[in-house]
Motif scaffolding. Structure first.
Motif, short mmCIF file in Angstrom:
data_model
loop_
_atom_site.label_atom_id
_atom_site.label_comp_id
_atom_site.label_asym_id
_atom_site.label_seq_id
_atom_site.Cartn_x
_atom_site.Cartn_y
_atom_site.Cartn_z
N ILE A 342 -3.86 -9.17 2.78
CA ILE A 342 -3.05 -9.48 1.62
C ILE A 342 -1.73 -8.72 1.75
O ILE A 342 -1.73 -7.49 1.82
N ASP A 343 -0.63 -9.43 1.81
CA ASP A 343 0.69 -8.79 1.92
C ASP A 343 1.16 -8.36 0.54
O ASP A 343 1.19 -9.16 -0.40
N MET A 344 1.57 -7.09 0.43
CA MET A 344 2.01 -6.54 -0.86
C MET A 344 3.46 -6.10 -0.83
O MET A 344 3.91 -5.36 -1.70
N GLY A 345 4.21 -6.54 0.20
CA GLY A 345 5.63 -6.23 0.25
C GLY A 345 5.87 -4.74 0.33
O GLY A 345 5.28 -4.02 1.14
N GLN A 346 6.76 -4.24 -0.51
CA GLN A 346 7.12 -2.82 -0.53
C GLN A 346 6.37 -2.05 -1.62
O GLN A 346 6.83 -1.00 -2.07
N ALA A 347 5.21 -2.57 -2.03
CA ALA A 347 4.43 -1.89 -3.06
C ALA A 347 3.99 -0.51 -2.56
O ALA A 347 3.77 -0.32 -1.36
N PRO A 348 3.85 0.47 -3.45
CA PRO A 348 3.39 1.81 -3.03
C PRO A 348 2.00 1.74 -2.40
O PRO A 348 1.18 0.89 -2.76
N MET A 349 1.73 2.66 -1.48
CA MET A 349 0.43 2.70 -0.83
C MET A 349 -0.69 2.97 -1.83
O MET A 349 -1.81 2.47 -1.67
N GLU A 350 -0.38 3.73 -2.88
CA GLU A 350 -1.40 4.01 -3.90
C GLU A 350 -1.87 2.73 -4.58
O GLU A 350 -3.06 2.56 -4.87
N GLU A 351 -0.93 1.81 -4.84
CA GLU A 351 -1.29 0.52 -5.43
C GLU A 351 -2.19 -0.28 -4.49
O GLU A 351 -3.15 -0.93 -4.93
N ALA A 352 -1.88 -0.23 -3.20
CA ALA A 352 -2.71 -0.94 -2.22
C ALA A 352 -4.12 -0.33 -2.16
O ALA A 352 -5.12 -1.05 -2.04
N ARG A 353 -4.20 0.99 -2.23
CA ARG A 353 -5.52 1.64 -2.20
C ARG A 353 -6.34 1.24 -3.42
O ARG A 353 -7.55 1.01 -3.32
N ASP A 354 -5.70 1.19 -4.58
CA ASP A 354 -6.42 0.78 -5.79
C ASP A 354 -6.90 -0.66 -5.68
O ASP A 354 -8.02 -0.99 -6.11
N LEU A 355 -6.06 -1.54 -5.11
CA LEU A 355 -6.47 -2.93 -4.93
C LEU A 355 -7.65 -3.01 -3.97
O LEU A 355 -8.63 -3.74 -4.23
N ALA A 356 -7.59 -2.28 -2.86
CA ALA A 356 -8.71 -2.28 -1.92
C ALA A 356 -9.97 -1.74 -2.57
O ALA A 356 -11.09 -2.23 -2.33
N LEU A 357 -9.80 -0.75 -3.43
CA LEU A 357 -10.95 -0.15 -4.12
C LEU A 357 -11.66 -1.18 -4.99
O LEU A 357 -12.89 -1.34 -4.91
N VAL A 358 -10.91 -1.89 -5.82
CA VAL A 358 -11.54 -2.85 -6.73
C VAL A 358 -12.10 -4.05 -5.98
O VAL A 358 -13.09 -4.66 -6.39
N LEU A 359 -11.48 -4.40 -4.84
CA LEU A 359 -12.02 -5.49 -4.04
C LEU A 359 -13.36 -5.09 -3.43
O LEU A 359 -14.30 -5.89 -3.39
N ARG A 360 -13.46 -3.85 -2.95
CA ARG A 360 -14.73 -3.40 -2.38
C ARG A 360 -15.82 -3.34 -3.44
O ARG A 360 -16.97 -3.67 -3.18
N ALA A 361 -15.45 -2.89 -4.64
CA ALA A 361 -16.45 -2.78 -5.71
C ALA A 361 -16.87 -4.15 -6.22
O ALA A 361 -17.97 -4.31 -6.76
N GLY A 362 -16.01 -5.17 -6.07
CA GLY A 362 -16.36 -6.51 -6.51
C GLY A 362 -15.72 -6.86 -7.84
O GLY A 362 -15.29 -5.99 -8.61
N ALA A 363 -15.67 -8.15 -8.12
CA ALA A 363 -15.09 -8.64 -9.37
C ALA A 363 -16.13 -8.58 -10.47
O ALA A 363 -17.33 -8.67 -10.24
#
Length: 550
Positions: A342-363
């Motif tokens: 998933i491309d997030m452009g110039q988003a902060p790495m912290e935002e990407a980590r949070d997104l990866a976290l919630v994806l791993r935990a599931g919807a």
């Protein structure tokens, strides 16, 4: 071992050493009300009232598990996630620094879908029908109130938007090829915006949509996004779209020259893959462009489906949809297996980590709504600690004073046993991983009073035996024996009450119940075993005929 004085003293020494070791290796965790933090109460949303109690209860249980996984990965020390009743989930995050970030992680639905972008021709053919639906729904007055401008979008702005999109899709090195591939569409777009001015009466919706030159992608000036959304929500507008398709916004606003715009994608309504097949997600950086990405890995079945669809659609674009917004829409250049990004452009790495976290935990199986939120500042928590410490010091001091004044040396022995009681209580809290709260401090003070009460019962029984003419040793043995039934009854009934409070209560009530339960067990042990052992050691050094100071 318990029958001899040496054996009893050895047991006491081992217990004290064990308790000290537990406290040394596992410090007591302070609760939300003592160290500050965040409290949330969440419930499963059912705005249409279509869920049965069983279905809503099942969603609550599943979402509780997902929430716990998210918060455990978020890294909060000693969080609390528990279900209260049938439909409510309580979340306590003590010591949290960034409450807004934590709230976003908790609230995010994290529903991942992979869809194909459709060709733009069917959408272009449907736009006149959508314009007519808008005009029919609003009428002349409604169109005027919506605030349309009669000025068309300038051609140079359109060209800049199209150029930006082509750069993003094909890379700046391939821009010339992309320009050639999109030249026909660009000409149409410029003709629409220059030679055919859009007016509120003729093309209220399509006047705000600009072709990008990319497959299935339209461009909308950021200032017009709200008006486009209002028109798409009107009756009959989305229904005018070709069957099996829908429009989805890009998650981010992009700049082109002096203008800000947002992409609106024309995609298939049904996803060919969802996040249910996702096994792992990790945040990182794209090595070629340096952009923030979230790479994900699918399970075996998901990998097969992904490979089949991408292999059959090389050259088309794929939309990665998260919570109803498109985060990236790359072109399929080759067959793709179980891995994607998933491309997030110039988003902060912290935002990407949070997104990866919630994806791993599931919807979430059903959306959650925050129905209550409280924040406790560290200073308020420190005030609670100071007040609890003061109350404890005052209470213990009064107990010591009364016991020594009233029971003299026997009272001193009881106080010595109470010191061990406090050590055992704290070690019990640390060993069980319990969290100390302000109500928990109240439970400690209450159990301390119960420990003193047990000693009072024993000493009064001993006094009665001495008055009856028993020897000191007989009075002590009979006093402990006769007081046992009353001590056991009072401790068991209080323990049952504490267990009921723990079962049906929420955070603060549970904290009180835990400390009270541990305190009851510790007070019973110190009053019946430790105080008697100290009494036996005291009598061991005295002659049988000597009176006891009680």
């Amino acid at each position: 071992m318990f029958g001899t004085l040496k054996g009893r003293l050895l047991v006491i020494a081992l217990v004290v050493a064990g308790a000290a070791a537990v406290l040394f290796t596992r410090p007591i965790t302070l609760g939300l009300d003592l160290q500050g933090g965040m409290y949330l109460a969440l419930e499963v949303q059912d705005p249409e009232g279509t869920m049965t109690p069983e279905v809503r209860r099942a969603h609550t249980e599943q979402n509780e598990h997902i929430l716990r996984n998210r918060i455990d990965q978020f890294g909060v020390a000693e969080p609390t996630v528990q279900r209260v009743g049938d439909y409510r989930i309580i979340v306590e995050l003590p010591g949290i620094d960034d409450e807004e970030r934590a709230r976003q992680v908790i609230e995010r639905q994290a529903f991942l879908e992979l869809k194909l972008l459709r060709e733009g021709t069917p959408l272009m053919q449907a736009l006149p029908r959508m314009d007519r639906a808008v005009v029919a729904a609003l009428g002349p007055e409604g169109l005027a109130a919506l605030g349309h401008s009669d000025e068309p979008v300038a051609a140079d702005t359109t060209r800049q938007l199209q150029q930006d999109v082509r750069d993003r899709l094909f890379g700046r090195a391939d821009t010339a090829a992309a320009d050639t591939a999109a030249s026909d569409t660009t000409a149409v777009a410029e003709e629409d915006t220059v030679t055919t001015p859009a007016t509120p009466s003729s093309r209220p919706l399509s006047a705000l949509l600009n072709e990008s030159g990319g497959e299935g992608e339209l461009l909308v000036l950021e200032q017009d996004v709200a008006r486009v959304n209002q028109m798409l929500a009107l009756p009959g507008v989305r229904e005018a779209l070709p069957r099996g398709s829908e429009l989805i916004w890009d998650a981010r606003t992009r700049g082109a020259g002096a203008q800000l715009y947002r992409s609106l994608y024309f995609v298939t309504a049904e996803p060919f893959l969802t996040g249910e097949r996702l096994e792992d997600a990790q945040a990182g950086r794209d090595q070629q462009f340096g952009q923030t990405i979230v790479s994900f890995q699918l399970d075996r079945r998901g990998g097969r489906d992904f490979e089949r669809v991408t292999g059959a659609n090389i050259g088309r674009r794929i939309a990665i949809v998260l919570d109803g917004q498109i985060h990236s829409a790359p072109e399929i250049r080759t067959r793709i297996g179980a891995n994607g990004q998933i491309d997030m452009g110039q988003a902060p790495m912290e935002e990407a980590r949070d997104l990866a976290l919630v994806l791993r935990a599931g919807a979430f199986s059903a959306p959650l709504e925050i129905v209550e939120q409280r924040s406790v500042g560290p200073s308020l928590g420190q005030d609670s600690i100071d007040q609890g410490r003061l109350a404890g010091i005052i209470g213990i001091s009064l107990v010591i004073l009364v016991m020594i004044v009233y029971y003299r040396f026997a009272g001193f022995l009881a106080i010595s046993a109470l010191v061990i009681y406090v050590l055992l209580l704290m070690a019990g809290l640390a060993g069980l991983g319990a969290t100390l709260t302000a109500p928990g401090i109240a439970g400690i003070i209450l159990s301390l009073g119960m420990a003193v009460d047990a000693n009072v019962l024993i000493f009064e029984r001993i006094r009665e035996e001495l008055v009856a003419g028993r020897t000191v040793r007989q009075a002590v043995d009979n006093g402990f024996g006769h007081a046992m039934s009353a001590i056991v009854d009072s401790n068991i009934t209080t323990l049952i009450t504490a267990l009921i409070l723990f079962q049906i209560g929420t955070g603060p009530v549970r904290g009180f119940a835990v400390t009270l339960s541990i305190g009851i067990v510790a007070s019973f042990f110190t009053a019946v075993f430790i105080t008697r052992s100290f009494m036996m050691a005291y009598l061991e050094r005295r002659r049988t005929a000597d009176a006891i100071s009680i």
